[in-house]
Design an enzyme around this catalytic site. Sequence first.
Site, PDB file in Angstrom:
ATOM      1  NE  ARG A   1       9.704   5.986  -0.257  1.00 42.21           N
ATOM      2  CZ  ARG A   1       9.169   5.624   0.901  1.00 42.21           C
ATOM      3  NH1 ARG A   1       9.120   4.332   1.233  1.00 42.21           N
ATOM      4  NH2 ARG A   1       8.674   6.526   1.733  1.00 42.21           N
TER       5      ARG A   1
ATOM      6  CE1 TYR B   1      -0.062   7.526   9.850  1.00 41.06           C
ATOM      7  CE2 TYR B   1       0.554   5.499   8.734  1.00 41.06           C
ATOM      8  CZ  TYR B   1       0.581   6.884   8.815  1.00 41.06           C
ATOM      9  OH  TYR B   1       1.260   7.620   7.878  1.00 41.06           O
TER      10      TYR B   1
ATOM     11  CB  CYS C   1      -0.503   7.469   1.290  1.00 39.81           C
ATOM     12  SG  CYS C   1      -1.058   6.639   2.785  1.00 39.81           S
TER      13      CYS C   1
ATOM     14  N   PRO D   1       0.835  -1.209   0.000  1.00 36.48           N
ATOM     15  CG  PRO D   1      -0.692  -1.544   1.719  1.00 36.48           C
ATOM     16  CD  PRO D   1       0.619  -2.033   1.206  1.00 36.48           C
TER      17      PRO D   1
ATOM     18  NE  ARG E   1       3.868  -2.776   6.042  1.00 34.53           N
ATOM     19  CZ  ARG E   1       3.963  -2.029   4.929  1.00 34.53           C
ATOM     20  NH1 ARG E   1       2.919  -1.901   4.117  1.00 34.53           N
ATOM     21  NH2 ARG E   1       5.091  -1.413   4.626  1.00 34.53           N
TER      22      ARG E   1
ATOM     23  CB  ALA F   1      -3.349   3.706   4.611  1.00 34.74           C
TER      24      ALA F   1
END
Length: 365
Positions: A324, A182, A25, A23, A230, A57
Amino acid sequence: MSLLFSNYTLGNLALSNRIVIAPMCQYSADEGKATSWHEIHLGHLALSGAGLLIVEATAVTPEGRISPQDLGLWDDATEQALAAVVATVKTHSPIALGIQLAHAGRKASTHAPWFGGGNISPERGGWQTLAPSAIPFAQTDTRPQAMTLAQIEALKADFAAAAKRAERIGFNLIEIHAAHGYLLHQFLSPLANQRQDQYGGSLENRMRLTLEVVQAVRQAVSPGFPVGVRISGSDWVEGGWDIEQSVKLAQALKSLDCDYIHVSSGGLSTQQKIPVGPGYQVSFARRIKAETGLNTIAVGLITDAEQAETIVAAGDADMIALARAVLYDPRWPWHAAAKLGAKINGPRQYWRSEPHNVKNLFNKD
């Protein structure tokens, strides 16, 4: 025979290979709703040949967004917008689609990276953030509100509702975000969680919310539907969350029929000191896999085919996630298959792209 390109199964989901797009963002939603950017972005990555693509996310409530531009799945409008994207992707690609359900907690209400990041106070158009304790991520951030027990109960229901929506619109897998500082990670770490009730103090208490969210999501979806988590394997701060606690969490997750654990690290504290280098988080995945037997995804500076193949072949992880690296090279799985002598799923429209020195790259059955 490449192990990286061998079949793998999570719950009732058969994967064509062990490459996962992690994932990432995009900060490109409209009040939580997916936009044309998501259709282009995810459609592009869906042609990569990876076995699994996990959508960024996705907040289960509006206040759970990292930024005002974050993707969400909390009502009919956000569901319908994302459903359209999923339908388009599935029309043109056989890739398995997952979604990462999340709540940012005290790291919510921030600017998108290209707007400088940083907290947006309620007075400047942001919103009141929530956390296990009233401890901000950065000293300059708005102080979060310590969640009440009623808010915690509502949060579990929000995760379950989002999970139902995700399965309904065609996702094949759900990943619960308990990493990168988070909300669920905040409950796990003693650096952020200083509660005195059943959700704070001991490791058992700090793990409680993550485990209850997993149970709520598991009950909300169909039997066999894959659910994973995760985590950050370490806060990289003395006295914080670490690999020993991560192993205990993984053992508890396995007892709840969690299908896999996706092992990252960091993100909880501004004091973190991360020894970044090639495959720097693989050791966390290796230890969790060795001590629990839970299906494990390794991620973090895994950049070339031989490196990925070695990790899987050594038994350090069952799957490899790219983030990435696959943004930089969206055909990374194609190139890896060519190097390792494997076949890959690719669209018929692109079959003619095989270089002269690479033959039989694509599955054409």
